[in-house]
Design a protein around this motif. Structure first.
Motif, mmCIF file in Angstrom:
data_model
loop_
_atom_site.group_PDB
_atom_site.id
_atom_site.type_symbol
_atom_site.label_atom_id
_atom_site.label_comp_id
_atom_site.label_asym_id
_atom_site.label_seq_id
_atom_site.Cartn_x
_atom_site.Cartn_y
_atom_site.Cartn_z
ATOM 1 N N SER A 101 0.835 -1.218 0.000
ATOM 2 C CA SER A 101 0.000 0.000 0.000
ATOM 3 C C SER A 101 0.868 1.266 0.000
ATOM 4 O O SER A 101 0.677 2.140 -0.850
ATOM 5 C CB SER A 101 -0.961 -0.008 1.188
ATOM 6 N N ASP A 199 1.193 -4.302 -10.342
ATOM 7 C CA ASP A 199 1.013 -4.757 -8.961
ATOM 8 C C ASP A 199 1.077 -6.287 -8.979
ATOM 9 O O ASP A 199 0.123 -6.952 -9.379
ATOM 10 C CB ASP A 199 -0.335 -4.242 -8.435
ATOM 11 N N SER A 228 2.566 -9.847 1.999
ATOM 12 C CA SER A 228 1.312 -10.094 2.732
ATOM 13 C C SER A 228 0.597 -11.377 2.314
ATOM 14 O O SER A 228 0.143 -12.142 3.161
ATOM 15 C CB SER A 228 0.335 -8.940 2.493
ATOM 16 N N LYS A 229 0.499 -11.584 0.993
ATOM 17 C CA LYS A 229 -0.403 -12.642 0.518
ATOM 18 C C LYS A 229 0.326 -13.974 0.400
ATOM 19 O O LYS A 229 -0.071 -14.958 1.017
ATOM 20 C CB LYS A 229 -1.009 -12.240 -0.832
HETATM 21 C C1 LIG Z 1 -4.193 -5.842 -5.402
HETATM 22 C C2 LIG Z 1 -3.660 -5.464 -4.075
HETATM 23 N N1 LIG Z 1 -2.615 -4.622 -4.011
HETATM 24 C C3 LIG Z 1 -2.122 -4.211 -2.825
HETATM 25 C C4 LIG Z 1 -2.652 -4.640 -1.627
HETATM 26 C C5 LIG Z 1 -2.071 -4.144 -0.345
HETATM 27 O O1 LIG Z 1 -1.336 -5.116 0.328
HETATM 28 P P1 LIG Z 1 -0.314 -4.820 1.497
HETATM 29 O O2 LIG Z 1 -0.321 -3.364 1.783
HETATM 30 O O3 LIG Z 1 -0.777 -5.656 2.651
HETATM 31 O O4 LIG Z 1 1.033 -5.270 0.997
HETATM 32 C C6 LIG Z 1 -3.746 -5.528 -1.644
HETATM 33 C C7 LIG Z 1 -4.381 -5.985 -0.393
HETATM 34 O O5 LIG Z 1 -5.441 -6.541 -0.350
HETATM 35 C C8 LIG Z 1 -4.252 -5.953 -2.901
HETATM 36 O O6 LIG Z 1 -5.299 -6.795 -2.987
#
Ligand SMILES: Cc1ncc(COP(=O)(O)O)c(C=O)c1O
Length: 383
Positions: A101, A199, A228-229
């Motif tokens: 983010s 992304d 994160s994922k």
């Molecule tokens: C497409 C996408 N980009 C970015 C993010 C942000 O992820 P993070 O800030 O946890 O790395 C998300 C989170 O759901 C996402 O679905």
């Protein structure tokens, strides 16, 4: 006079949070809610990653780091992109951030002047247009359709390119559709001219055909990625950017001013994720795939529209236009009457109205029960 800026007042909320908050309210009343709205892995962070975090604390790696990130992690990110995609990037191109983010916000702030345009698919991850609008830039939407597997069409993008276009944003595998953009289309999009912001946060969560990094096709691109994922590390807040060299110093200054550096402990944990978590990732991916196949079969059985099988991430966007034209109302109806939380399509853009996003980041048992409840709900629909 208003004490709060127009900008802060007008940034839209995540509608999924409204669903989640309502679900929590029902849970407090003693109801058992099945969560299919969630956008984060249900798995705990793999042990080898947690151990590296603990070790970092024990070794007193608890200070600010270099604003670009620790060199060990930046090197590992370059190795990862080389091993996986055969592309050569150097640590000087990598900026480690506190999640994808902030990375997204940083690149938008370095790329978009007020009035500039960025091309985004509709549906899309809600932050994309929200961040652009926040900076006074203009998101320009290209619609993608269920019948086409929600694939971006290069010729449709081309029609939207104008004098103020600064970039085209792609997200494959995609949130909310689970679509995987074919290499052929990525290549054509990369050839259109504007810079590509890619992304790649759901890379690695692909079932079947392999995913491609935009860097395989062009150097006129910025990659956004995060831990994160794929590594079930949402709470660690760790991500990164890979950018052309002329962007790095400005991005570094934004990082220094706004965030100083990403968390030191998380960075050491991220290094372990890249070096040691392959088996854990493989295990989680196999489980997601099993859930995905089950969910595809069941949603079709329930009469939801899903023309093309989603091949990545852990979402699917199902057509519910035959039930309601308001995805918001339908989602709340399902929550209140069936005790299942789902995300209204409208959260992801006008073109996702009439759809619901279902997430399979939940156990197979919960998915089975959730869909059983929805089936029962549909049996009583309109009654
Ligand atoms: C497409 C996408 N980009 C970015 C993010 C942000 O992820 P993070 O800030 O946890 O790395 C998300 C989170 O759901 C996402 O679905």
């Amino acid at each position: 006079m208003n004490r709060v800026t127009k900008r802060a007042q007008e940034i839209p909320p995540f509608i999924v949070m409204d669903v989640l908050e309502k679900a929590h309210e029902l849970e407090r009343q003693g109801r058992h809610i099945i969560h299919l709205e969630i956008g984060e892995p249900d798995f705990p962070t793999p042990g080898c990653i947690c151990e590296a975090g603990i070790e970092a604390i024990q070794k007193c790696e608890t200070h600010y780091t270099h604003s670009l990130g620790i060199i060990e992690l930046r090197e590992a990110i370059c190795e990862h992109y080389h091993e996986k995609y055969r592309v050569r990037v150097v640590p000087d191109q990598v900026v480690v951030t506190s999640g994808t983010s902030p990375a997204l916000f940083m690149i938008f702030s370095a790329l978009l002047e007020a009035g500039d345009e960025i091309i985004i698919s509709d549906p899309h991850y809600p932050c994309y247009p929200n961040f652009a609008n926040f900076l006074g830039a203009r998101p320009v939407f290209v619609e993608v359709y269920e019948e086409d597997g929600f694939q971006l069409r290069p010729d449709e993008i081309k029609k939207k390119i104008g004098p103020r276009t600064r970039a085209i944003l792609i997200n494959s595998p995609s949130n909310p559709t689970g679509n995987l953009l074919s290499s052929d289309r990525i290549e054509k999009i990369a050839d259109l001219g504007p810079m590509i912001i890619s992304d790649e946060i759901y890379h690695g969560l692909v079932y079947g055909e392999r995913e491609h990094s935009v860097l395989e096709f062009t150097e006129n691109a910025v990659v956004l990625n995060g831990f994160s994922k794929l590594y079930a590390m949402t709470g660690w807040r760790l991500g990164y950017l890979i950018a052309p060299l002329d962007f790095v110093r400005p991005l570094q200054k934004v990082q220094q001013n706004f965030f100083i550096s990403a968390g030191s402990i998380s960075q050491w944990a991220g290094l372990a994720a890249l070096k040691k978590a392959e088996a854990d990732v493989k295990r989680m991916k196999t489980i997601y795939d099993e859930r995905r196949r089950y969910m595809i079969h069941r949603v079709r059985e329930l009469g939801f529209g899903l023309t093309v099988e989603p091949m990545g991430a852990f979402y699917m966007l199902v057509n519910t236009k035959h039930l309601s034209s308001s995805s918001y109302e339908l989602a709340f109806e399902i929550l209140e009457r069936a005790d299942v939380a789902v995300t209204p399509g409208i959260d992801f853009g006008q073109n996702a109205e009439g759809y619901l996003r279902l997430s399979y980041a939940n156990s197979l048992g919960n998915i089975m029960e959730g869909l059983r409840r929805i089936e029962e709900f549909l049996g009583n629909w309109g009654v």
